[in-house]
Each structure stands twice: as structure tokens, then as C-alpha cells.
Design a protein around this motif. Structure first.
Motif, PDB file in Angstrom:
ATOM      1  N   GLU A 147       0.824  -1.213   0.000  1.00 49.27           N
ATOM      2  CA  GLU A 147       0.000   0.000   0.000  1.00 49.27           C
ATOM      3  C   GLU A 147       0.853   1.255   0.000  1.00 49.27           C
ATOM      4  N   ALA A 148       2.018   1.156   0.643  1.00 50.98           N
ATOM      5  CA  ALA A 148       2.912   2.315   0.702  1.00 50.98           C
ATOM      6  C   ALA A 148       3.549   2.602  -0.654  1.00 50.98           C
ATOM      7  N   GLY A 149       3.407   1.690  -1.578  1.00 48.43           N
ATOM      8  CA  GLY A 149       3.892   1.962  -2.927  1.00 48.43           C
ATOM      9  C   GLY A 149       4.860   0.947  -3.502  1.00 48.43           C
ATOM     10  N   PHE A 150       5.297   0.002  -2.686  1.00 49.96           N
ATOM     11  CA  PHE A 150       6.208  -1.006  -3.246  1.00 49.96           C
ATOM     12  C   PHE A 150       5.441  -1.946  -4.165  1.00 49.96           C
ATOM     13  N   THR A 151       6.109  -2.413  -5.188  1.00 54.70           N
ATOM     14  CA  THR A 151       5.455  -3.339  -6.120  1.00 54.70           C
ATOM     15  C   THR A 151       5.928  -4.776  -5.896  1.00 54.70           C
ATOM     16  N   HIS A 152       7.093  -4.911  -5.252  1.00 55.72           N
ATOM     17  CA  HIS A 152       7.631  -6.247  -4.983  1.00 55.72           C
ATOM     18  C   HIS A 152       8.219  -6.279  -3.583  1.00 55.72           C
ATOM     19  N   ILE A 153       8.104  -7.453  -2.961  1.00 55.35           N
ATOM     20  CA  ILE A 153       8.719  -7.626  -1.649  1.00 55.35           C
ATOM     21  C   ILE A 153       9.616  -8.859  -1.709  1.00 55.35           C
ATOM     22  N   PHE A 154      10.822  -8.693  -1.192  1.00 58.25           N
ATOM     23  CA  PHE A 154      11.745  -9.831  -1.239  1.00 58.25           C
ATOM     24  C   PHE A 154      12.508  -9.904   0.069  1.00 58.25           C
ATOM     25  N   GLU A 155      12.614 -11.106   0.599  1.00 60.90           N
ATOM     26  CA  GLU A 155      13.314 -11.272   1.873  1.00 60.90           C
ATOM     27  C   GLU A 155      14.824 -11.384   1.653  1.00 60.90           C
ATOM     28  N   VAL A 156      15.553 -10.551   2.383  1.00 52.23           N
ATOM     29  CA  VAL A 156      17.013 -10.487   2.291  1.00 52.23           C
ATOM     30  C   VAL A 156      17.647 -11.871   2.478  1.00 52.23           C
ATOM     31  N   GLU A 157      17.069 -12.638   3.393  1.00 51.73           N
ATOM     32  CA  GLU A 157      17.687 -13.918   3.765  1.00 51.73           C
ATOM     33  C   GLU A 157      17.765 -14.925   2.621  1.00 51.73           C
ATOM     34  N   HIS A 158      17.052 -14.654   1.526  1.00 54.39           N
ATOM     35  CA  HIS A 158      17.212 -15.538   0.365  1.00 54.39           C
ATOM     36  C   HIS A 158      18.655 -15.518  -0.124  1.00 54.39           C
ATOM     37  N   GLY A 159      19.344 -14.402   0.169  1.00 57.52           N
ATOM     38  CA  GLY A 159      20.736 -14.274  -0.266  1.00 57.52           C
ATOM     39  C   GLY A 159      21.705 -15.146   0.518  1.00 57.52           C
ATOM     40  N   THR A 160      21.268 -15.676   1.654  1.00 57.29           N
ATOM     41  CA  THR A 160      22.200 -16.445   2.492  1.00 57.29           C
ATOM     42  C   THR A 160      22.528 -17.801   1.883  1.00 57.29           C
ATOM     43  N   ARG A 161      21.605 -18.310   1.050  1.00 54.71           N
ATOM     44  CA  ARG A 161      21.799 -19.642   0.477  1.00 54.71           C
ATOM     45  C   ARG A 161      23.082 -19.699  -0.359  1.00 54.71           C
ATOM     46  N   VAL A 162      23.214 -18.715  -1.233  1.00 54.26           N
ATOM     47  CA  VAL A 162      24.394 -18.645  -2.103  1.00 54.26           C
ATOM     48  C   VAL A 162      25.638 -18.342  -1.271  1.00 54.26           C
ATOM     49  N   LEU A 163      25.447 -17.433  -0.312  1.00 52.34           N
ATOM     50  CA  LEU A 163      26.562 -16.995   0.521  1.00 52.34           C
ATOM     51  C   LEU A 163      27.125 -18.153   1.347  1.00 52.34           C
ATOM     52  N   GLU A 164      26.243 -18.946   1.927  1.00 50.79           N
ATOM     53  CA  GLU A 164      26.709 -20.038   2.776  1.00 50.79           C
ATOM     54  C   GLU A 164      27.594 -21.004   1.982  1.00 50.79           C
ATOM     55  N   ASP A 165      27.186 -21.291   0.766  1.00 51.60           N
ATOM     56  CA  ASP A 165      28.002 -22.175  -0.086  1.00 51.60           C
ATOM     57  C   ASP A 165      29.387 -21.577  -0.320  1.00 51.60           C
ATOM     58  N   ALA A 166      29.404 -20.278  -0.641  1.00 53.62           N
ATOM     59  CA  ALA A 166      30.681 -19.610  -0.924  1.00 53.62           C
ATOM     60  C   ALA A 166      31.555 -19.565   0.323  1.00 53.62           C
ATOM     61  N   MET A 167      30.926 -19.329   1.477  1.00 51.41           N
ATOM     62  CA  MET A 167      31.680 -19.277   2.731  1.00 51.41           C
ATOM     63  C   MET A 167      32.256 -20.656   3.060  1.00 51.41           C
ATOM     64  N   THR A 168      31.438 -21.673   2.893  1.00 57.30           N
ATOM     65  CA  THR A 168      31.897 -23.040   3.187  1.00 57.30           C
ATOM     66  C   THR A 168      33.086 -23.393   2.304  1.00 57.30           C
ATOM     67  N   LYS A 169      33.005 -23.001   1.035  1.00 53.81           N
ATOM     68  CA  LYS A 169      34.121 -23.258   0.108  1.00 53.81           C
ATOM     69  C   LYS A 169      35.389 -22.563   0.590  1.00 53.81           C
ATOM     70  N   MET A 170      35.220 -21.304   1.034  1.00 51.13           N
ATOM     71  CA  MET A 170      36.356 -20.533   1.505  1.00 51.13           C
ATOM     72  C   MET A 170      36.983 -21.192   2.745  1.00 51.13           C
ATOM     73  N   MET A 171      36.145 -21.742   3.577  1.00 49.71           N
ATOM     74  CA  MET A 171      36.629 -22.413   4.791  1.00 49.71           C
ATOM     75  C   MET A 171      37.491 -23.622   4.447  1.00 49.71           C
ATOM     76  N   GLU A 172      37.279 -24.177   3.254  1.00 55.19           N
ATOM     77  CA  GLU A 172      38.066 -25.352   2.844  1.00 55.19           C
ATOM     78  C   GLU A 172      39.431 -24.959   2.285  1.00 55.19           C
ATOM     79  N   GLU A 173      39.589 -23.677   1.944  1.00 57.46           N
ATOM     80  CA  GLU A 173      40.870 -23.237   1.374  1.00 57.46           C
ATOM     81  C   GLU A 173      41.915 -23.116   2.473  1.00 57.46           C
ATOM     82  N   LYS A 174      42.847 -24.052   2.449  1.00 57.56           N
ATOM     83  CA  LYS A 174      43.823 -24.187   3.539  1.00 57.56           C
ATOM     84  C   LYS A 174      44.796 -23.003   3.632  1.00 57.56           C
TER      85      LYS A 174
END
Lengths: 451, 144
Positions: free
Chosen positions: A103-130
Motif C-alpha cells: 500500500e505504501a507503494g512497493f510493487t515487490h517484496i523480497f526477503e534479504v535472507e534468500h541471499g544467504t543460500r548462495v553466501l553459505e556455499d561460498a563461505m563453506t568453500k572458503m573455509m576449505e581453502e587451507k
């Protein structure tokens, strides 16, 4: 001096009463009092917002964008962090919250936390880099990144050079709309922020060239808007159109809470929240008193983002609500309406992965007395000499937060030893200073109207 | 003569709660003097190891710090049992620490080797039943 950072926190001189609460609270000693007003040393400030929390008169404001700015775009995306949903008591449903945003004028709503899925994979990969240093430190909290730059430069190499979930979510949504045939210029992505540090990070990203986020709206503003509407019973009837998305996983819902990242990383992990706790810990880590840790999650606010300075709800209730939502979701009862047949952020992994990295984060050490070591030694010697005259009381009457910071200010030519009230009294006793003169000095620090 | 600064810290034997105080103070000084952060890190790690060694093994000790624009010299001098065989003490993993000390996370036998690894130069002299003196030197203008 070169200005390193953009700050979202602004001091309003016309409102400031020079009470020095902010000066005493600042964890990086970035504030001084002069002429009855608080003054900020830009390069020391990390945008944690501790000052904002203690200001009794609201003289510190968080500079965000006006809601009307969203109408510059035909496609207006509200990027909402889970923390927003956690602000409201039981009776307020997620769909009500979303309806008010629409009602305030936004046309789309998206939850930020959807971005964590990709991030977690990248972080886990980084953790494996000795060959990467240990512990790797998350860059999730922008105030922490700045704290490390200014106070713990030796750990800049430990920072995980990855974007935050909100950047990833914004990149994904922009791409999605582009694929739907919408011109990128017509898309505005607005983040509803719980803190000032995120604003500062978006306006001048550390280690990134530009941000995929168009603007930032303060969460307390949105909170009031939603709560008013809900209280007046004007909202919540209309259906809210959420993007067709795979639902959030329980662990994604609690990512921004304390332990959110640490619980997902391999090896020995530790989560620390609240900036003075973080400082204490990093000081120990500098001595290598602490070792054998693989991953560090550090957050500037108590209870992490639930304690963000722009939140309105009680942070402990927010944590409880979000954990409850995650538990419910684990049982398959999330109240957010998703079209489960919809798009998955995983379909865009390759694209997002390519744009996930940030460039090197440079140290911005602020502790040094001088660039030149010999000059620094001379200045340190002067500081030691001055300290002999100061009382170690840290009363702040001189306009600096501690005796030591006054001594350093004097050496840097920014203050005079006669600003110390103990020195004044002693000099008056010795006939070196007239009471009238010391009154003038105090007026210069605290303002004419105080005396 | 170039500028030179000296500092001195007392260390109590057996007081693990305060172990690290001197190292922290030295770290603060080096940061204020704009010493390269890599050198600060190595200096502090080596000093902390030495400080813990005094706390763990000696009755009391003193850490002398001497800084000029060329080098940092840190002398850790203690009154204590001394080291009978320095070569053995320099071996990684060799430890005389009691199980009590090991439980606190100290005494892994990495102290002296780790100091040597982080310092540019290290000298040890020791006399049994008298005490030990360890000197570490860090060069500031080494462009290796």
C-alpha cells in the motif's frame, strides 16, 4: 585529512545540548565536545550507532532516503530483512506487514535472507581453502568491518571477502526482473535497514565499486507506518503478492541473529555480539592468546541485528519470534505465503557466484600518533609528559573522553592542557591562571549557555 | 642520535590471569608508533610467549622494551629455576609444564620455538636455580 568513509550518522548542532553521553559511549573515541556541541572525527567512526542509542535529545540522526524516492521507479522492490517481521507481536501477521508495504507503494517484496543460500556455499568453500588465514572473519556486519580496519588492521587479511546477503538478494532480484523484460533503469531496490552501518556500507561500499541497492529506508519509519495502519484496522485484508520463490529454510531465517553464521560453518566457530565484547576479544586475539579458531562471527549490536539501532521492538522478543518462526518452518508451517513451484535462487548460482567477491579491504589504522616513526616517538614522549599532570579520572570535562585522549589531542595540536579541570584548579592555586580565565576555557568547551 | 624509548613491565610468576598484560601494552605502543602491522604482530606473539613462560616457570620477572627507529629489542629476564638444557627446550613439543598448567591451555612445548620463529633474532642465556634471560630483536627497516 582524506575522508575514508561515508557516515550515515549525522550530528545536528542545532539540537545537540553538549551533554557528552555520546562521547563517553563511543567505542572508538571518535567524539569530542567543543563549543557546547558534540563533534565527530570522521575517520574513527565505524557507524555502530552507540551514540545514537544514548543521545537524550535525538540530536544524532540516521540519514536515509525518503520513501517518496521509490516513485522514481516503475518497479519498486522492498528488500526486507527477517528482523522487520520480528518487530511485531503475535497478532500482526506477515501478510499484514507485506500488505502495508504494498500500500505504501512497493510493487515487490523480497526477503534479504534468500541471499544467504548462495553466501553459505561460498563461505563453506572458503573455509576449505587451507592457505587462507585463520580464523576467517565474517564480513556480514559492516560496523565490524570498519572496526577491524581502524582498530585491528592486522586482521584485515582474515576478513572473508564476500558480499552480504542483502547485496546478493538485490543482485538476484535485479537479474530476475531484467529476465522478465524490465529495464534495469526502471528498477529501484530499497533496503529496509535495522542499522546505520548498513546504510553507510551501501552509500560507500568497502571493497566494492557500486552497490546493487538503490536506496535505504529506516526500519523505525516503516515500523511506525505498519503499526499505525494495523492499529487503525485499515490493512491486512488485501492479498499480498510475494514473489514466486522457494520458501526460506529455517537456518536462513535466523542468519542475522547471533550464531546464525557460526552454526553453519565447519570447524571450531565462535559468535560474539556487542561491540565492546568484540573489541575485548580481538585484543586478546592480537596476542595470539586465542588461536585454533576456524571461523569468527562478529556483530556490533547486542543480539546482533535484532538489537539494531533502528529497531523498535524489544530485541529479546525479536530473537524469540524469529527462532519460533524458524521452528515452525522446520515443521512446515511458515506463515509467509510462497509459491513453492516458483523460481529458486539456486538457478542463478553461477551468475551470483561470479559477483559475490569483494576486492581487498584495506587497513585504515587510526591509532598511530604520526606517519613517521621518529615523530610518533617524540609525540609519545610528550603524551607521557602530559599524562603526569592529568588525574587519570577520565571525567571528560576537558571535552575528550579520557585523560589519555586529551593528552593525544594536545600533542596533535587539537587541545590545550588547561582544558583539564584539575590542571585549572592547580594553576589557579599557583596563581598561573585567573578564575575568570578558567571560566572562559570551560565556556569554550561546553558553551556559553552552560554557565 | 635517533629517538629512542624504553619501557619496563613486571611479571608475576604463577599469575595467569594477568599473563598478557605486558604484551598488550607493548602492542598498543607499537601501533601508536606506526610500526608495520606485520612486525607488530610478530613482536606481540613472541613477547606473549615469553611473558607466559615467565608466569608458568619463574617466580618473578621483568620485561624491558627498547625501541628506536631501526629495531625493537625486548629483554625478558626472570628469577626462576633456569633451563638446564637450552637446546632441548628449543625443540618443538618439549615441555616441562605440569598437567595443571596444560589444562589451562598453556605448556604445549611451543613457547621458545614459537618465539624464535617470530623474532628476527633471539638470544637465550640461563643459569640453573637463578633464572633465564631471553632477548628478542625485531628489525624495522628490513626489506627482505
Amino acid at each position: 585529512m582524506v575522508k575514508f568513509f561515508h557516515h550515515a550518522l549525522k550530528f545536528r548542532k542545532d539540537v545537540c545540548i553538549g551533554c557528552s553521553h555520546c562521547m563517553n559511549e563511543c567505542p572508538t573515541q571518535a567524539i569530542r565536545i567543543h563549543g557546547g556541541k558534540a563533534e565527530l572525527t570522521d575517520n574513527r567512526c565505524i557507524d555502530c550507532g552507540k551514540c545514537y542509542m544514548v543521545c537524550p535529545v535525538g540530536a544524532i540522526i540516521v540519514e536515509a532516503d525518503d520513501l517518496s524516492r521509490i516513485f522514481d521507479y516503475t518497479h519498486r522492490v522492498a528488500l526486507i530483512p527477517n528482523i522487520l517481521l520480528g518487530q511485531f507481536p503475535e497478532g500482526v501477521s506477515i501478510s499484514q506487514i507485506c500488505s502495508v508495504l504494498m500500500e505504501a507503494g512497493f510493487t515487490h517484496i523480497f526477503e534479504v535472507e534468500h541471499g544467504t543460500r548462495v553466501l553459505e556455499d561460498a563461505m563453506t568453500k572458503m573455509m576449505e581453502e587451507k592457505e587462507l588465514p585463520r580464523p576467517l572473519i565474517s564480513t556480514f556486519c559492516p560496523a565490524i568491518v570498519r572496526l577491524i580496519q581502524v582498530r585491528f588492521p592486522m586482521f584485515t587479511d582474515n576478513l572473508m571477502l564476500l558480499k552480504a546477503p542483502l547485496d546478493i538478494a538485490a543482485m538476484y532480484y535485479r537479474r530476475k526482473l531484467e529476465e522478465e523484460g524490465i529495464s534495469p533503469e526502471d528498477t529501484g531496490v530499497f533496503y529496509i535497514t535495522p542499522c546505520a552501518a548498513k546504510i553507510a556500507a551501501i552509500k560507500s561500499p568497502v571493497g566494492e565499486e557500486s552497490s546493487p541497492i538503490t536506496g535505504v529506508i529506516n526500519m523505525d519509519f516503516i515500523y511506525n507506518k505498519i503499526y499505525t495502519k494495523v492499529k487503525q484496522g485499515l490493512s491486512g485484508k488485501g492479498s499480498c503478492c510475494l514473489p514466486a520463490m522457494q520458501p526460506l529454510q529455517p537456518e536462513e531465517m535466523v542468519w542475522s541473529l547471533t550464531e546464525g553464521e557460526a552454526a553453519r560453518m565447519p570447524g571450531r566457530t565462535l559468535a560474539i555480539d556487542e561491540v565492546s565484547n568484540v573489541i575485548e576479544f580481538l585484543e586478546k586475539m592480537e596476542n595470539e592468546e586465542i588461536s585454533d579458531i576456524d571461523f569468527l562471527e562478529l556483530r556490533a549490536c547486542d543480539q546482533s541485528c535484532a538489537g539494531g539501532i533502528l529497531t523498535s521492538g524489544n530485541r529479546f522478543f525479536t530473537v524469540e519470534r524469529l527462532r519460533k518462526r524458524a521452528e515452525e518452518a522446520a515443521r512446515g508451517n511458515d506463515s509467509m505465503i510462497y509459491d513453492t513451484a516458483g523460481d529458486s535462487i539456486r538457478d542463478h548460482f553461477d551468475y551470483l557466484n561470479e559477483h559475490l567477491k569483494v576486492t581487498q579491504i584495506k587497513p585504515r589504522a587510526m591509532d598511530k600518533l604520526d606517519e613517521d616513526m621518529e615523530q610518533a616517538m617524540l609525540k609519545m614522549r610528550k603524551v607521557q609528559e602530559i599524562m603526569k599532570d592529568l588525574p587519570y579520572v577520565d571525567c571528560g570535562i576537558c571535552g575528550s573522553p579520557t585523560c589519555n585522549s586529551l593528552a593525544e589531542d594536545i600533542v596533535q595540536g587539537k587541545a590545550h592542557v588547561n582544558q583539564c579541570i584539575y590542571v585549572q584548579k592547580r594553576w589557579e592555586q599557583e596563581g598561573k591562571l585567573q578564575p575568570k580565565e578558567s571560566m572562559e576555557i570551560l565556556k569554550e568547551i561546553w558553551g556559553e549557555d552552560k554557565f | 642520535m635517533a629517538e629512542r624509548m624504553q619501557f619496563e613491565y613486571n611479571v608475576d610468576g604463577g599469575n595467569f590471569t594477568r599473563a598478557g598484560f605486558a604484551s598488550s601494552e607493548i602492542k598498543k605502543i607499537l601501533k601508536k608508533l606506526n610500526v608495520d602491522i606485520g612486525i607488530v604482530k610478530r613482536t606481540v606473539v613472541a613477547t606473549y610467549e615469553g611473558e607466559v613462560n615467565i608466569v608458568a616457570h619463574a617466580y618473578s620477572g621483568t620485561i624491558y622494551v627498547d625501541i628506536d627507529t631501526e629495531r625493537i629489542r625486548i629483554n625478558l629476564k626472570d628469577e626462576g629455576p633456569g633451563i638446564p638444557d637450552i637446546d632441548q627446550a628449543m625443540e618443538e613439543g618439549y615441555s616441562t609444564a605440569s598437567s595443571q598448567v596444560r589444562e589451562m591451555g598453556f605448556g604445549a612445548g611451543m613457547g621458545l620455538p614459537n618465539m624464535k620463529k617470530n623474532a628476527d633474532e633471539m638470544h637465550i642465556t640461563s643459569e640453573v636455580d637463578k633464572g633465564t634471560e631471553v632477548e628478542i630483536v625485531m628489525f624495522l627497516n628490513n626489506k627482505e
